[in-house]
Design a protein around this motif. Structure first.
Motif, short mmCIF file in Angstrom:
data_model
loop_
_atom_site.label_atom_id
_atom_site.label_comp_id
_atom_site.label_asym_id
_atom_site.label_seq_id
_atom_site.Cartn_x
_atom_site.Cartn_y
_atom_site.Cartn_z
N TRP A 44 0.90 -1.11 0.15
CA TRP A 44 0.06 0.19 0.09
C TRP A 44 0.76 1.26 -0.26
O TRP A 44 0.58 2.34 -0.63
N VAL A 45 2.08 1.39 0.81
CA VAL A 45 2.85 2.42 0.66
C VAL A 45 3.27 2.71 -0.56
O VAL A 45 3.78 3.84 -1.14
N VAL A 46 3.81 1.65 -1.26
CA VAL A 46 4.60 1.63 -2.67
C VAL A 46 3.38 2.19 -3.56
O VAL A 46 3.90 3.08 -4.38
N LEU A 47 2.22 1.88 -3.56
CA LEU A 47 1.09 2.05 -4.37
C LEU A 47 0.93 3.86 -4.17
O LEU A 47 0.83 4.45 -5.13
N ILE A 48 0.67 4.15 -2.73
CA ILE A 48 0.45 5.53 -2.63
C ILE A 48 1.67 6.58 -3.05
O ILE A 48 1.21 7.50 -3.87
N ILE A 49 2.92 5.91 -3.09
CA ILE A 49 4.17 6.74 -3.43
C ILE A 49 3.97 6.95 -4.92
O ILE A 49 4.29 7.65 -5.60
N THR A 50 3.66 5.84 -5.66
CA THR A 50 3.60 5.74 -7.27
C THR A 50 2.40 6.65 -7.59
O THR A 50 2.78 7.58 -8.80
N VAL A 51 1.46 6.60 -7.08
CA VAL A 51 0.25 7.52 -7.33
C VAL A 51 0.52 8.91 -7.29
O VAL A 51 0.34 9.77 -8.01
N LEU A 52 0.98 9.38 -6.16
CA LEU A 52 1.77 10.65 -5.82
C LEU A 52 2.77 11.34 -6.90
O LEU A 52 2.78 12.13 -7.38
N THR A 53 3.78 10.19 -7.44
CA THR A 53 4.39 10.48 -8.49
C THR A 53 3.88 10.78 -9.64
O THR A 53 4.24 11.65 -10.36
N GLN A 54 2.87 10.20 -10.03
CA GLN A 54 2.16 10.45 -11.27
C GLN A 54 1.57 11.93 -11.15
O GLN A 54 1.38 12.50 -12.17
N PHE A 55 1.16 12.48 -10.00
CA PHE A 55 0.82 13.73 -9.89
C PHE A 55 1.89 14.78 -9.79
O PHE A 55 1.77 16.02 -10.03
N VAL A 87 4.20 14.95 -7.61
CA VAL A 87 4.79 15.16 -6.19
C VAL A 87 6.11 14.69 -6.22
O VAL A 87 6.32 13.36 -6.24
N ARG A 88 6.95 15.34 -5.57
CA ARG A 88 8.40 14.83 -5.25
C ARG A 88 8.31 14.05 -3.89
O ARG A 88 8.02 14.48 -2.69
N THR A 89 8.27 12.72 -4.12
CA THR A 89 8.07 11.76 -3.02
C THR A 89 9.72 11.64 -2.11
O THR A 89 9.40 10.88 -1.25
N THR A 90 10.71 12.03 -2.44
CA THR A 90 11.89 12.06 -1.82
C THR A 90 11.72 12.38 -0.34
O THR A 90 11.93 11.75 0.54
N SER A 91 11.03 13.64 -0.13
CA SER A 91 10.82 14.21 1.28
C SER A 91 9.87 13.25 2.00
O SER A 91 9.86 12.98 3.03
N ILE A 92 8.67 12.75 1.35
CA ILE A 92 7.61 11.88 2.04
C ILE A 92 8.47 10.62 2.39
O ILE A 92 8.19 10.20 3.52
N ILE A 93 9.45 10.14 1.71
CA ILE A 93 10.08 8.80 1.90
C ILE A 93 10.96 9.29 3.10
O ILE A 93 10.97 8.26 4.06
N ALA A 94 11.36 10.32 3.26
CA ALA A 94 12.37 10.61 4.34
C ALA A 94 11.69 10.87 5.59
O ALA A 94 12.01 10.56 6.55
N ALA A 95 10.39 11.53 5.39
CA ALA A 95 9.62 11.60 6.54
C ALA A 95 8.91 10.37 7.13
O ALA A 95 9.12 10.00 8.37
#
Length: 200
Positions: free
Chosen positions: A82-93, A95-103
């Motif tokens: 589920w985490v991988v899916l949410i990050i992938t969807v945000l990437t499609q929009f 959104v820079r997911t680097t900060s989200i992954i760090a958080a």
């Protein structure tokens, strides 16, 4: 000459038209990303459900993993997907997911430090259920506790002592001490010392 009120009205209308035009431009440019994100979300939800069910069935059918551990591992796999899916969807929009992954990493570290004792019990419980130094119904001795195992969980092990006392022992305490299993081997040596007087 136009009145100040009419000029203000014209300015407001022009501003609203500019906002609407910018919204239409943004929507036109974002439609491909939106469609792609929806497609990724739908396909991802289906894949997450299929993979989590497949992992659950594989762990249960293997027979080498206790049902409690199998459920625990399948939940970890499901949440990770589920985490991988949410990050992938945000990437499609975009959104820079680097900060989200760090958080998320920082949050996981903070939770791990706060629940260090609890997580150590969970890790010990998983190792006990995998290594199986004892099973339910077997008589064991570990540290100061001696009795029959009534139940094995991820956090604690339930033991009924020979004096009738019910004890819940944290798994970390059991795993870090030598465990003597009195039931595992069907045959064992028993020493009985009998004293005999010299006059006999």
């Amino acid at each position: 000459m136009t009145s100040p009120k009419l000029a203000n009205l014209n300015a407001k209308l022009a501003n609203e038209f500019d906002v609407a035009a910018q919204a239409l431009v943004w929507l036109r440019e974002s439609i491909p990303q939106l469609v792609g994100a929806i497609a990724v979300l739908v396909i991802g939800v289906i894949l997450v459900r299929l993979l989590s069910k497949a992992a659950d069935r594989a762990l249960i059918r293997s027979g080498r993993v206790e049902p409690t551990v199998a459920k625990f591992l399948s939940n970890i796999i499901k949440y990770a997907l589920w985490v991988v899916l949410i990050i992938t969807v945000l990437t499609q929009f975009g959104v820079r997911t680097t900060s989200i992954i760090a958080a998320l990493g920082g949050l996981a570290l903070a939770v791990g430090l706060a629940l260090q004792g609890t997580l150590s019990n969970v890790a010990a419980g998983v190792m006990i259920l995998i290594q199986r130094p004892f099973r339910v119904g077997e008589a064991i001795s570990a540290g100061t506790v001696t009795g029959t195992v009534q139940g094995i969980g991820l956090f604690t092990t339930e033991i009924l002592q020979h004096d009738g006392l019910y004890v819940m022992v944290p798994n970390n305490e059991l795993w870090n001490k030598p465990i003597v299993n009195f039931t595992r081997m069907p045959t064992r040596r028993f020493e009985l010392l009998i004293g005999i007087g010299y006059s006999d």
